[in-house]
Design a protein around this motif. Structure first.
Motif, PDB file in Angstrom:
ATOM      1  N   ASN A 161      24.345   6.737  21.783  1.00 46.63           N
ATOM      2  CA  ASN A 161      23.960   7.276  23.093  1.00 46.63           C
ATOM      3  C   ASN A 161      24.997   8.279  23.602  1.00 46.63           C
ATOM      4  OD1 ASN A 161      21.643   5.716  23.163  1.00 46.63           O
ATOM      5  ND2 ASN A 161      22.559   4.079  24.379  1.00 46.63           N
ATOM      6  N   LYS A 162      26.282   7.972  23.341  1.00 44.67           N
ATOM      7  CA  LYS A 162      27.337   8.882  23.783  1.00 44.67           C
ATOM      8  C   LYS A 162      27.290  10.185  22.996  1.00 44.67           C
ATOM      9  CE  LYS A 162      32.239   9.029  24.949  1.00 44.67           C
ATOM     10  NZ  LYS A 162      33.525   8.286  24.987  1.00 44.67           N
ATOM     11  N   LYS A 182      24.955   1.290  19.200  1.00 47.33           N
ATOM     12  CA  LYS A 182      23.977   1.910  20.104  1.00 47.33           C
ATOM     13  C   LYS A 182      24.683   2.723  21.185  1.00 47.33           C
ATOM     14  CE  LYS A 182      20.085   0.797  23.152  1.00 47.33           C
ATOM     15  NZ  LYS A 182      19.262  -0.301  23.725  1.00 47.33           N
ATOM     16  N   LYS A 183      25.776   2.163  21.710  1.00 48.18           N
ATOM     17  CA  LYS A 183      26.548   2.868  22.726  1.00 48.18           C
ATOM     18  C   LYS A 183      27.120   4.162  22.170  1.00 48.18           C
ATOM     19  CE  LYS A 183      30.422   2.194  25.936  1.00 48.18           C
ATOM     20  NZ  LYS A 183      31.476   1.245  26.386  1.00 48.18           N
ATOM     21  N   LYS A 184      27.603   4.097  20.912  1.00 49.85           N
ATOM     22  CA  LYS A 184      28.166   5.298  20.284  1.00 49.85           C
ATOM     23  C   LYS A 184      27.094   6.367  20.093  1.00 49.85           C
ATOM     24  CE  LYS A 184      29.005   5.656  15.831  1.00 49.85           C
ATOM     25  NZ  LYS A 184      29.586   5.522  14.470  1.00 49.85           N
TER      26      LYS A 184
END
Length: 299
Positions: free
Chosen positions: A206-207, A202-204
């Motif tokens: 979003n980035k 999810k972080k990837k």
């Protein structure tokens, strides 16, 4: 719950209780009130034709509130209060014929050894590991920290030992150990790693989304201000600076429209200037963004 209380009690030798902070504050009084309420509910439930479900519901509620108290960051729990609660719950469960241990359920690891047998060995090892982690953090030794995590998540789990890291051995808040079923520990670890994987994914995403948005914004900034409105079907004629002065149907721009296009061109001029001032030039900066996005996408 029982394992956590036992672990907290193990931190304080029987001869050292007088040296431990036991002065109650607001949270301790609140927890004690809930303890008294639980005892009253259990008593009335058992007097009401042995209403076991209601009695157990009161026990579960007390355990939940006690766990919240224990897990509050920065707190040093009052272990005497916790011991009283754990002993009471043990007494009730023993009355129901569920357990025989002094506090909670009799615990053993994969080898069937009791806590009493392995306690001094695990105390020594967990303390050594805490001191090693503290040193590794101070020296920035990432590899050593990874080895400490590995022994917790693989070696000790296979032996049926749960280790819960807190702050550090230096401030008296070292790791807690408890004996548990290796199968349960492995399942929990698998679930934890799956959640970490999902969080990382999810972080990837979003980035990538944020970088893509930046790339689109900076690509739009490659257009010089005097060419911003070229090819814009809304307008028919522009002045020497590139500002529209006539609509597509030949009508002059209204005051509001003139103000809007001037504002839009001023914004574009600022963005264009910022892009040209990027280290290495505009194209190198945009190419760097594209490569960063591409690298994340193939991970």
């Amino acid at each position: 719950f029982f394992g956590t209380v036992k672990a907290l009690l193990r931190e304080i030798p029987a001869t050292k209780f007088a040296q431990v902070e036991q002065r109650w504050l607001e949270d301790e009084y609140k927890l004690h009130d809930k303890f008294i309420k639980c005892q009253s509910l259990v008593h009335s439930s058992l007097c009401a034709n042995f209403d076991y479900p209601s009695a157990m519901e009161a026990i579960f509620s007390l355990v939940s509130e006690t766990n919240k108290y224990i897990n509050d960051p920065g707190r040093k729990p009052r272990v005497i209060l916790l011991k009283s609660i754990a002993l009471y719950i043990t007494k009730i469960l023993r009355t129901f014929g569920l357990i025989e241990d002094s506090i909670g359920y009799a615990a053993s690891g994969s080898g069937g050894g009791s806590e009493g047998v392995v306690e001094k060995y695990l105390d020594a090892f967990v303390l050594f590991r805490d001191e090693l982690r503290t040193l590794a953090r101070e020296k920035g030794l990432k590899e050593v920290l990874e080895l400490c995590d590995n022994v917790r998540d693989n070696v000790l789990i296979d032996l049926g030992v749960r280790v819960e890291d807190r702050n550090s051995a230096a401030d008296g808040q070292g790791s807690l150990w408890k004996l548990d079923d290796p199968a349960v520990l492995k399942k929990e670890l698998e679930e934890k790693r799956q959640k970490q994987k999902e969080a990382a994914e999810k972080k990837k995403k979003n980035k990538i989304a944020a970088l893509s948005k930046d790339l689109k914004r900076w690509e739009a900034a490659t257009v010089s201000p005097d060419k911003l409105f070229l090819g814009d079907d809304r307008f028919g004629k522009c002045d020497e600076k590139g500002l529209p002065v006539e609509m597509a149907n030949g009508d002059p721009l209204s005051k509001k429209m003139s103000k809007n296009v001037a504002k839009e061109m001023d914004k574009q001029a600022k963005s264009y200037k910022l892009l040209q001032e990027k280290p290495g030039g505009a194209e190198a900066f945009l190419d760097g963004l594209r490569k960063e996005i591409e690298a994340l996408q193939i991970q």
